[in-house]
Design a protein around this motif. Sequence first.
Motif, PDB file in Angstrom:
ATOM      1  N   TRP A 197      38.872  61.860  63.250  1.00 32.55           N
ATOM      2  CA  TRP A 197      39.548  60.586  63.536  1.00 32.55           C
ATOM      3  C   TRP A 197      38.608  59.706  64.331  1.00 32.55           C
ATOM      4  O   TRP A 197      37.912  60.170  65.229  1.00 32.55           O
ATOM      5  N   LEU A 198      38.584  58.434  64.018  1.00 27.89           N
ATOM      6  CA  LEU A 198      37.763  57.487  64.762  1.00 27.89           C
ATOM      7  C   LEU A 198      38.366  57.208  66.128  1.00 27.89           C
ATOM      8  O   LEU A 198      39.580  57.156  66.264  1.00 27.89           O
ATOM      9  N   TRP A 257      45.024  53.911  61.285  1.00 30.79           N
ATOM     10  CA  TRP A 257      44.079  54.878  61.867  1.00 30.79           C
ATOM     11  C   TRP A 257      43.133  55.354  60.778  1.00 30.79           C
ATOM     12  O   TRP A 257      43.565  55.747  59.688  1.00 30.79           O
ATOM     13  N   LYS A 258      41.823  55.338  61.111  1.00 27.08           N
ATOM     14  CA  LYS A 258      40.807  55.783  60.160  1.00 27.08           C
ATOM     15  C   LYS A 258      40.377  57.207  60.459  1.00 27.08           C
ATOM     16  O   LYS A 258      40.086  57.548  61.604  1.00 27.08           O
ATOM     17  N   LYS A 259      40.312  58.013  59.403  1.00 26.79           N
ATOM     18  CA  LYS A 259      39.752  59.363  59.518  1.00 26.79           C
ATOM     19  C   LYS A 259      38.524  59.390  58.618  1.00 26.79           C
ATOM     20  O   LYS A 259      38.636  59.197  57.409  1.00 26.79           O
ATOM     21  N   LEU A 282      42.770  56.223  55.352  1.00 30.97           N
ATOM     22  CA  LEU A 282      43.485  55.319  56.254  1.00 30.97           C
ATOM     23  C   LEU A 282      44.967  55.641  56.286  1.00 30.97           C
ATOM     24  O   LEU A 282      45.630  55.658  55.259  1.00 30.97           O
ATOM     25  N   GLU A 283      45.446  55.913  57.497  1.00 30.51           N
ATOM     26  CA  GLU A 283      46.879  56.168  57.696  1.00 30.51           C
ATOM     27  C   GLU A 283      47.480  54.933  58.369  1.00 30.51           C
ATOM     28  O   GLU A 283      46.784  54.215  59.076  1.00 30.51           O
TER      29      GLU A 283
END
Lengths: 82, 181
Positions: B166-167, B133-135, B60-61
Motif C-alpha cells: 500500500w502506498l 487507496w493505491k496498492k 485502486l480501491e
Amino acid sequence: MIKVVFFAALREQLQCSELSLPTDNIKTINDVKNQLINKGEQWQSALANTSLLAAVNHDMVDSNTAVKSGDEVAFFPPVTGG
Amino acid sequence: MSKINPTATSNEVSIQQQDFSLADEVALLEQDNAIDGAVVTFTGRVRNQNNGNHVTGLTLEHYPGMTEKTIIAIIATAKERWNIGRVKVIHRIGQLNIGEQIVFVGVTSKHRQDAFAANEFIMDFLKVKAPFWKKERVVTRTDSSNSTHETKINTKTDTKIETEQWLDAKDSDNNKAQTWS
C-alpha cells in the motif's frame, strides 16, 4: 445497530471489511473505536495507528463526532488516489 | 450577470473500471458550448517507478458513495471560487498497468486563468480528500549466491521478487492542497 466499514491496509490487517455493532454505550466515534479495540489484540494494534481517518455517512469527521443507530461509520488510512 | 448558487452534480463525476478517451471527454466539454474559450485537461497515468522501486502496476480501491460525494463537493467549491463552465472528473478503480490512465480532470471557462486554476485546485483536493487507496506491485531484485559443496561452483542468481504494498500518503500532497487556503 451501527454499520462499520474498513478499507485498504486497515481492512487487510483486520481481515474484515464490515461489521455491525449494537448502539448500547456508543455515543461517539471514539466509543465505536473502543468497542472494536475490545475485540482482540489484532484489532487493538491495527486501530492504534494515529493516522487513521474516520467518516460518518460519507463525511470525514473527528473522533468526538456523535453517532447514532443507522449510521455508517468508516475507518481507513490516509488516502492515496489521483 | 452574477452567478447564482453554483452547484455540482453526479453527472460531473465518474468512478469506473474501464479506460476513458481523452478526445471523447474534450468533445463533450466543447459540444454546444460556444461561451467558453478555454478547455484545460489533466490526465494522470501509472508510472513505472516510485520511491526508487520498479513498479509493474497497481490496484485502486475506493469507498463507493463517499468518493463521489467528496469529489462533487470539491467541484462545487471550485465553482464558487472561479468563473468556470463545465467540469468532468473521471477516476479509475481496480487493476491498472504501467502507462494506463488513472484520472482525468477537465474544466472549461471563458478565459484560461479560471480553468487552469480550477483544474489544479480540483486535482490537489482530490488527492488529499477523495477516499481512494493505491496498492503497488513492485519488483525487488535480490542477489543471492548459491554454492554447492559437490561441484564447488558458485552460481549467482538475480532473483526478481514481485510484492504488493500500500502506498503511504505524501506530506507534499497535503502541503500543496494547503496552499489554496
